[in-house]
Write a protein that holds these residues in place. Structure first.
Motif, PDB file in Angstrom:
ATOM      1  N   ILE A 115      -7.138  -9.423 -22.198  1.00 48.52           N
ATOM      2  CA  ILE A 115      -7.890  -8.958 -23.379  1.00 48.52           C
ATOM      3  C   ILE A 115      -6.963  -9.043 -24.576  1.00 48.52           C
ATOM      4  O   ILE A 115      -5.847  -8.516 -24.542  1.00 48.52           O
ATOM      5  CB  ILE A 115      -8.316  -7.477 -23.207  1.00 48.52           C
ATOM      6  N   ASP A 116      -7.441  -9.739 -25.599  1.00 50.47           N
ATOM      7  CA  ASP A 116      -6.668  -9.821 -26.840  1.00 50.47           C
ATOM      8  C   ASP A 116      -7.676  -9.601 -27.971  1.00 50.47           C
ATOM      9  O   ASP A 116      -8.437 -10.498 -28.322  1.00 50.47           O
ATOM     10  CB  ASP A 116      -5.999 -11.204 -26.931  1.00 50.47           C
ATOM     11  N   ARG A 117      -7.676  -8.378 -28.499  1.00 51.37           N
ATOM     12  CA  ARG A 117      -8.661  -7.984 -29.508  1.00 51.37           C
ATOM     13  C   ARG A 117      -8.771  -8.985 -30.662  1.00 51.37           C
ATOM     14  O   ARG A 117      -9.830  -9.202 -31.214  1.00 51.37           O
ATOM     15  CB  ARG A 117      -8.258  -6.621 -30.077  1.00 51.37           C
ATOM     16  N   ARG A 143     -15.510  -6.740 -29.617  1.00 50.00           N
ATOM     17  CA  ARG A 143     -14.469  -5.777 -29.975  1.00 50.00           C
ATOM     18  C   ARG A 143     -14.992  -4.336 -29.853  1.00 50.00           C
ATOM     19  O   ARG A 143     -14.297  -3.442 -29.365  1.00 50.00           O
ATOM     20  CB  ARG A 143     -14.021  -6.037 -31.412  1.00 50.00           C
ATOM     21  N   ASP A 160      -5.534  -3.776 -24.868  1.00 54.57           N
ATOM     22  CA  ASP A 160      -5.131  -5.180 -24.909  1.00 54.57           C
ATOM     23  C   ASP A 160      -4.057  -5.455 -23.860  1.00 54.57           C
ATOM     24  O   ASP A 160      -3.226  -4.591 -23.599  1.00 54.57           O
ATOM     25  CB  ASP A 160      -4.511  -5.511 -26.277  1.00 54.57           C
TER      26      ASP A 160
END
Ligand SMILES: Cc1cc2nc3c(=O)[nH]c(=O)nc-3n(C[C@H](O)[C@H](O)[C@H](O)COP(=O)(O)O)c2cc1C
Length: 173
Positions: free
Chosen positions: A123-125, A133, A143
């Motif tokens: 997970i990478d916002r 998001r 993240d």
């Protein structure tokens, strides 16, 4: 022997898992095998392949449409060759959720898949749209890149072993 690794990925994490599986298969199967990694949506035919590994990212409990469409489109051909499936989803420490994607039982059955493996995801916002998001914030997911490359490589190695057996059997008079 020609092997297809097909993948559905929204933000790239699952694509990178597919690439790693492809690299491991190439390394283990050697020069006599041709391994291609493609987005499932870009596959126009699976004629000519001897085996398929199909993966998808999981969103809200489901495989991505590109991957489920792939199974529906090619189910008859898939049933004639060895098929493996993988998902990239659970995040956090320990990774959650534990449940498999909702449709995986049916998809495995349609393709006569030999196995299905769930790998932790990423997970990478910053890569997400506003809607995604908001979901991640509501679920209080942090993240992080939770992918376990050792686990991914060793799963791919077991596939290579099974494919070597298929190849040997095909060449036994
Ligand atoms: C909005 C949203 C919903 C998600 N829902 C699930 C889910 O239901 N189950 C799961 O295992 N992972 C879920 N994930 C995690 C992603 O599947 C995981 O981060 C995956 O590695 C993303 O792959 P991709 O970069 O290839 O799209 C969700 C992620 C987001 C952003």
């Amino acid at each position: 022997m020609k092997v297809l690794v097909a993948v559905a990925s929204k933000h790239g994490a699952t694509r990178e898992i597919a690439d790693e599986i492809g690299n491991t298969l190439r390394a283990k199967l050697g020069e006599r095998a041709e391994v291609e990694v493609l987005f499932a949506a870009n596959v126009a035919t699976i004629a000519g392949y001897d085996a398929v590994v199909l993966g998808s990212a999981v969103y809200m409990g489901h495989w991505m449409t590109e991957a489920t469409d792939f199974v529906h489109r090619y189910q008859e051909a898939l049933r004639t060759m060895p098929v493996w499936m993988f998902s990239s989803g659970p995040v956090g420490t320990p990774p959650k959720p534990l449940e498999e994607p909702l449709e995986i039982g049916k998809l495995r059955w349609l393709a006569y898949a030999r196995g299905h493996r769930v790998f932790a995801g990423r997970i990478d916002r910053h890569r997400l749209g506003l809607g995604d998001r908001a979901v991640v914030a509501a679920l209080r997911v942090h993240d992080g890149d939770y992918r376990n490359w050792e686990e991914i490589r060793s799963w791919a190695a077991t596939i290579a072993t099974a494919l070597r057996r298929v190849r040997e059997r095909a060449h036994t008079p």
